[in-house]
Design a protein around this motif. Structure first.
Motif, PDB file in Angstrom:
ATOM      1  N   THR A   4       0.853  -1.184   0.000  1.00 19.18           N
ATOM      2  CA  THR A   4       0.000   0.000   0.000  1.00 19.18           C
ATOM      3  C   THR A   4       0.888   1.233   0.000  1.00 19.18           C
ATOM      4  OG1 THR A   4      -1.814   1.123   1.134  1.00 19.18           O
ATOM      5  CG2 THR A   4      -0.171   0.064   2.539  1.00 19.18           C
TER       6      THR A   4
ATOM      7  N   SER B  35     -10.406   1.819   1.047  1.00 20.73           N
ATOM      8  CA  SER B  35     -10.627   1.857   2.503  1.00 20.73           C
ATOM      9  C   SER B  35      -9.782   2.968   3.109  1.00 20.73           C
ATOM     10  CB  SER B  35     -10.232   0.513   3.129  1.00 20.73           C
ATOM     11  OG  SER B  35      -8.890   0.194   2.830  1.00 20.73           O
TER      12      SER B  35
ATOM     13  N   PRO C  61      -8.907   2.499   7.772  1.00 22.34           N
ATOM     14  CA  PRO C  61      -7.724   2.232   6.924  1.00 22.34           C
ATOM     15  C   PRO C  61      -7.185   0.830   7.167  1.00 22.34           C
ATOM     16  CG  PRO C  61      -7.085   3.579   8.795  1.00 22.34           C
ATOM     17  CD  PRO C  61      -8.572   3.391   8.901  1.00 22.34           C
ATOM     18  N   LEU C  62      -7.915  -0.157   6.635  1.00 20.61           N
ATOM     19  CA  LEU C  62      -7.563  -1.567   6.870  1.00 20.61           C
ATOM     20  C   LEU C  62      -7.684  -2.340   5.560  1.00 20.61           C
ATOM     21  CD1 LEU C  62      -9.790  -2.015  10.056  1.00 20.61           C
ATOM     22  CD2 LEU C  62      -7.276  -1.825  10.046  1.00 20.61           C
ATOM     23  N   ALA C  63      -7.260  -3.608   5.595  1.00 22.10           N
ATOM     24  CA  ALA C  63      -7.488  -4.467   4.432  1.00 22.10           C
ATOM     25  C   ALA C  63      -8.995  -4.507   4.165  1.00 22.10           C
ATOM     26  CB  ALA C  63      -6.961  -5.866   4.711  1.00 22.10           C
TER      27      ALA C  63
ATOM     28  N   GLY D  50      -3.744  -1.846  -1.916  1.00 17.20           N
ATOM     29  CA  GLY D  50      -2.525  -2.447  -1.381  1.00 17.20           C
ATOM     30  C   GLY D  50      -1.832  -3.265  -2.465  1.00 17.20           C
TER      31      GLY D  50
ATOM     32  N   VAL E 201      -4.127  -9.209  -0.820  1.00 21.97           N
ATOM     33  CA  VAL E 201      -4.883  -8.366   0.115  1.00 21.97           C
ATOM     34  C   VAL E 201      -6.296  -8.921   0.178  1.00 21.97           C
ATOM     35  CG1 VAL E 201      -5.883  -6.064   0.444  1.00 21.97           C
ATOM     36  CG2 VAL E 201      -3.466  -6.309  -0.144  1.00 21.97           C
TER      37      VAL E 201
HETATM   38  C1  LIG Z   1      -5.836   1.524   3.838  1.00 22.25           C
HETATM   39  C2  LIG Z   1      -4.869   1.469   2.674  1.00 22.25           C
HETATM   40  N1  LIG Z   1      -4.714   2.838   2.148  1.00 22.25           N
HETATM   41  C3  LIG Z   1      -5.369   0.556   1.566  1.00 22.25           C
HETATM   42  N2  LIG Z   1      -6.613   1.081   1.022  1.00 22.25           N
HETATM   43  C4  LIG Z   1      -5.582  -0.875   2.009  1.00 22.25           C
HETATM   44  C5  LIG Z   1      -4.255  -1.554   2.259  1.00 22.25           C
HETATM   45  C6  LIG Z   1      -4.425  -2.977   2.721  1.00 22.25           C
HETATM   46  C7  LIG Z   1      -3.081  -3.630   3.043  1.00 22.25           C
HETATM   47  C8  LIG Z   1      -3.255  -4.994   3.670  1.00 22.25           C
HETATM   48  C9  LIG Z   1      -1.893  -5.609   4.004  1.00 22.25           C
HETATM   49  O1  LIG Z   1      -1.114  -5.901   3.042  1.00 22.25           O
HETATM   50  O2  LIG Z   1      -1.545  -5.694   5.190  1.00 22.25           O
END
Ligand SMILES: C[C@H](N)[C@H](N)CCCCCC(=O)O
Ligand SMILES: Nc1ncnc2c1ncn2[C@@H]1O[C@H](COP(=O)(O)OP(=O)(O)OP(=O)(O)O)[C@@H](O)[C@H]1O
Ligand SMILES: [Mg+2]
Length: 239
Positions: A13, A45, A80-82, A119, A123
């Motif tokens: 990400t 997200s 701001p999560l998966a 990301g 993901v």
């Molecule tokens: C919140 C961020 N900006 C993206 N929209 C989502 C990223 C998810 C990453 C999940 C991961 O690889 O840990």
């Protein structure tokens, strides 16, 4: 593979997918024979529609395409999560089949569709589905956006390797955000990625100093990105 579009993914990400996707859309719209160019962000997200930081907002203004922001993203979640867990936090879930149908419909209704993932490739967007599964269902070739500096060779080659296990074509890698174009490590990173990843590095894009902007002149920013794309990226492999 579907030659009517590209799926913009990345090694992580925050690597520059939105900047690159918007710039490529603006470039394709203005420089190619494709008339009906569209952008799609299946799931975003950490933002809300109308937030200037939202991918959908920046895709719209960064590309200058004639779309509505609300139509660019199919799912939007504030945390701001998966995506899978961002949806669960809202007591919701992402219907993977809805995303696939939506993507196929948008491909049908576009001359060229640029889709931005979320990301990197692995993901989670649903209990047993990832961003890579969506790209695979849509049979869209990938562009992998990667950081330019130390650590990117491993991240990029891992992403390429996983894309291959998913039967995905990697059209190329774009190294984004270099600080010094003359740094020998940049050229060496390109050589190592091409040698060990066995895909072309389409080029490299510099880190632009947006910080000093007093408000954003989107027309100027679009032109700046298109100039950089024309100068730094070998796009004949793309369309
Ligand atoms: C919140 C961020 N900006 C993206 N929209 C989502 C990223 C998810 C990453 C999940 C991961 O690889 O840990
Ligand atoms: N070459 C660049 N020069 C200056 N700023 C950049 C550049 N590339 C990315 N940025 C900035 O870095 C931040 C992250 O970039 P971006 O939002 O495009 O990442 P992303 O890969 O789309 O993230 P996500 O996984 O959340 O979709 C943004 O604030 C963006 O404006
Ligand atoms: Mg983004």
């Amino acid at each position: 593979m579907n030659n009517k579009g590209l799926f913009i993914t990345a090694t992580d990400t925050d690597v520059g997918k939105t900047e690159v996707a918007a710039a490529l859309a603006a470039f394709i719209k203005s420089k190619s024979e494709h008339e009906n160019v569209n952008l799609w962000k299946p799931v975003q997200s950490g933002v809300i529609i109308g937030d200037p930081n939202a991918d959908s907002y920046r895709l719209l203004h960064g590309s200058g395409l004639d779309q509505q922001e609300k139509d660019i993203a199919t799912y939007t979640f504030p945390k701001p999560l998966a995506p899978w867990v961002a949806a669960k936090r809202e007591g919701k879930e992402i219907d993977f089949s809805v995303l696939v149908e939506e993507g196929l419909k948008r491909l049908e209704n576009s001359d060229f569709l640029i889709t931005e993932g979320a990301g990197g490739l692995i993901v989670p967007i649903a209990e047993n589905k990832t961003i890579a599964d969506l790209a695979s269902e849509l049979k869209l070739p990938l562009i992998i956006v990667a950081r330019a500096g130390l650590g990117t060779v491993n991240h990029t080659c891992l992403s390429i390797s996983y894309a291959r296990t998913m039967g995905l074509e990697v059209k190329g890698v774009i190294l984004n955000g270099y600080l010094n174009g003359n740094d020998p490590a940049l050229k060496e990173n390109i050589t190592m990625i091409e040698n060990f990843g066995r895909v072309p590095v389409l080029g490299k894009l510099p880190w632009l100093d947006f910080e000093n902007e007093q408000g954003i002149d989107w027309t100027a920013r679009r032109q700046q990105w298109m100039n950089l794309i024309e100068k730094h990226l070998d796009l004949k492999l793309l369309f």
